[in-house]
Design an enzyme around this catalytic site. Structure first.
Site: not given
Ligand code: NDP
Ligand code: 2IT
Length: 449
Positions: A129, A169
């Site tokens: 990461k 992420d």
């Molecule tokens: P994005 O940046 O697209 O969206 C993040 C969302 O979460 C936004 O709505 C953001 O709001 C909110 N957020 C972020 N930080 C905080 C906080 N401290 N408190 C409250 N809300 C918060 O990220 P993703 O959707 O990609 O990721 C969301 C989660 O999923 C993370 O935990 C990530 O690690 C996990 N994840 C992502 C994957 C991926 O493929 N993208 C795969 C697996 C897991 P705001 O706009 O106000 O910051």
């Molecule tokens: O938390 C996760 O699994 C991700 N942000 C996706 C990682 C990836 O390599 O697609």
């Protein structure tokens, strides 16, 4: 206390002593290590080989300076990182997070979690990461581009399609991956498509990668519910977040007949009794890069509440935390249970605290842990790597069908392993044990690594 319990406590104690401030990392290490004790008892040679001490130590941690210029011509300095946690199963693989809260503890927790998650996919990828304390919010496209170029100029020395393959992420989506890929290509003078995943569809990206984490989460929850003779259709769902994971979780939940009544960002949450209008959320978040409170301007029946944690006070059958770590603490878990929640599926990484997980499990709430339930994103990233190696592209339907199979296998592996090790129904223990045993056996087969 049993020998193995003592072993786990010593290793966890050692982590706290070495890096007392790394609280997020300690939490995830505790979650994994305390649930794999039955596997340690079955395999006493792991302890002799000090496998836990080896597993909790990243293979390599890189930290670097990122200097860039903002639109006013002022010089800005951020910190960049890549934690290359474990390469037992393949090249390091995992996302990049751009958020002001990013620090080594958060990236170590995410890299450790990713190592085990990636094993669950059954695909040949190790765990890593990275990211930066850079805040993309309020920055112009040009500022984000200059930051990404500077970040990649240094990162490019440490990654490669057979070495370490980053993706998105929090704060890193298609736009950022585009700038990062452009700079990698320029610096390395080679079109190494498989060095990043989540690329645009016109330059070697995979169909269904954008949707994969949210869709995969719903496929997992569907399997978990159907296993209990239940269904998603007609259920009321509470979602947090409004980013990549939340948006495609909402889409699939709606397709499967559920009614999603909430979504949120870090400022507050929306409650729409008619069901969330996803086209509007996409317009706000994906097109305008706006704030979720804008939703009520076009949807007067909906309510906006300041403060994101209030979302857990909304009544629903299924909760899908899709924002960030530690967003469901014990207090929120108690409210959810009191309101009759039947299942929780973690879209974000470590969204529930250890106390919240214990409360759900102690109250017969079906609980789908992050490393299993959100593995669909990285699984399709690995399929993107496969397609890049083949110089070929599968259709959306082909990738989606593979994703469905992968999520079903993860559910079945976690379920059957939990039964085999004497904790039936505990998908946290089941998924941790499946992946721990695989990584440990490879590390032993590879010698003193
Ligand atoms: P994005 O940046 O697209 O969206 C993040 C969302 O979460 C936004 O709505 C953001 O709001 C909110 N957020 C972020 N930080 C905080 C906080 N401290 N408190 C409250 N809300 C918060 O990220 P993703 O959707 O990609 O990721 C969301 C989660 O999923 C993370 O935990 C990530 O690690 C996990 N994840 C992502 C994957 C991926 O493929 N993208 C795969 C697996 C897991 P705001 O706009 O106000 O910051
Ligand atoms: O938390 C996760 O699994 C991700 N942000 C996706 C990682 C990836 O390599 O697609």
């Amino acid at each position: 206390m049993s020998i193995m319990k003592n072993y786990v406590n010593n290793v966890l104690g050692g982590l706290i002593e070495k890096d007392p401030e790394q609280r997020e990392f300690h939490s995830t290490a505790k979650e994994v290590l305390t649930t794999i004790i039955p596997a340690l008892e079955k395999n006493p040679h792991y302890k002799e080989a000090r496998i836990l001490e080896r597993l909790v130590e990243p293979e390599r941690v890189i930290s670097f300076r990122v200097v860039w210029e903002d639109d006013k011509g002022e010089v800005q300095v951020n910190r960049g990182y890549r934690v290359q946690f474990n390469s037992a199963r393949g090249p390091y693989k995992g996302g990049l997070r751009f958020h002001p809260s990013v620090n080594l503890s958060i990236l170590k927790f995410l890299g450790f979690e990713q190592t085990f998650k990636n094993v669950l996919t059954g695909l040949p990828i190790g765990g890593g990461k990275g990211g930066s304390d850079f805040d993309p919010k309020g920055k112009s496209d040009r500022e984000v581009m200059r930051f990404c170029q500077s970040f990649m100029t240094e990162l490019s020395r440490h990654i490669g399609q057979d070495l370490d393959v980053p993706a998105g992420d929090i704060g890193v989506g298609g736009r950022e991956i585009g700038y990062l890929f452009g700079q990698y290509k320029r610096v390395c003078n080679s079109y190494e498509a498989g060095v990043l995943t989540g690329k645009g569809l016109e330059y070697w990206g995979s169909l269904a990668r954008t949707e994969a984490t949210g869709y995969g989460l719903l496929y997992f929850v569907k399997n978990m519910l159907e296993d209990q003779g239940r269904s998603l259709a007609g259920q009321t769902v509470i979602v947090s977040g409004s980013g990549n994971v939340a948006i495609y979780a909402i889409q699939k939940a709606q397709e499967l007949g559920a009614k999603v009544v909430t979504c949120s960002d870090s400022n507050g949450y929306i409650y729409d009794p008619n069901g969330i209008d996803l086209a509007e959320v996409k317009a706000i978040k994906e097109v305008r890069r706006g704030r979720i409170k804008e939703y009520v301007a076009t949807h007067p029946q909906a309510e906006y509440h300041e403060g994101c944690s209030g979302v857990w006070s909304v009544k629903g059958d299924i909760a899908l935390p899709c924002a960030t770590q530690n967003e469901i603490d014990l207090e929120a878990a108690k409210i959810l249970v009191a309101n009759g929640v039947k299942a929780v599926g973690e879209g974000a990484n470590m969204p529930s605290t250890l106390e919240a997980i214990a409360h759900f499990q102690g109250n017969q709430v079906l609980f789908a842990p992050a490393k299993a339930a959100n593995a669909g994103g990285v699984a399709v990233s690995a399929l993107e790597m496969s397609q890049n190696s083949l110089r070929y592209r599968w259709t959306f339907e082909e990738v989606d069908a593979k994703l469905k199979d992968i999520m079903k296998n993860i559910f079945e592996d976690a379920k059957s392993t939990a039964e085999e090790y004497g904790c039936p129904g505990d998908l946290v223990a089941g998924s941790n044990i499946v992946s721990f045993v695989k990584v440990a056996d490879i590390m032993l087969a590879n010698g003193l690594v």
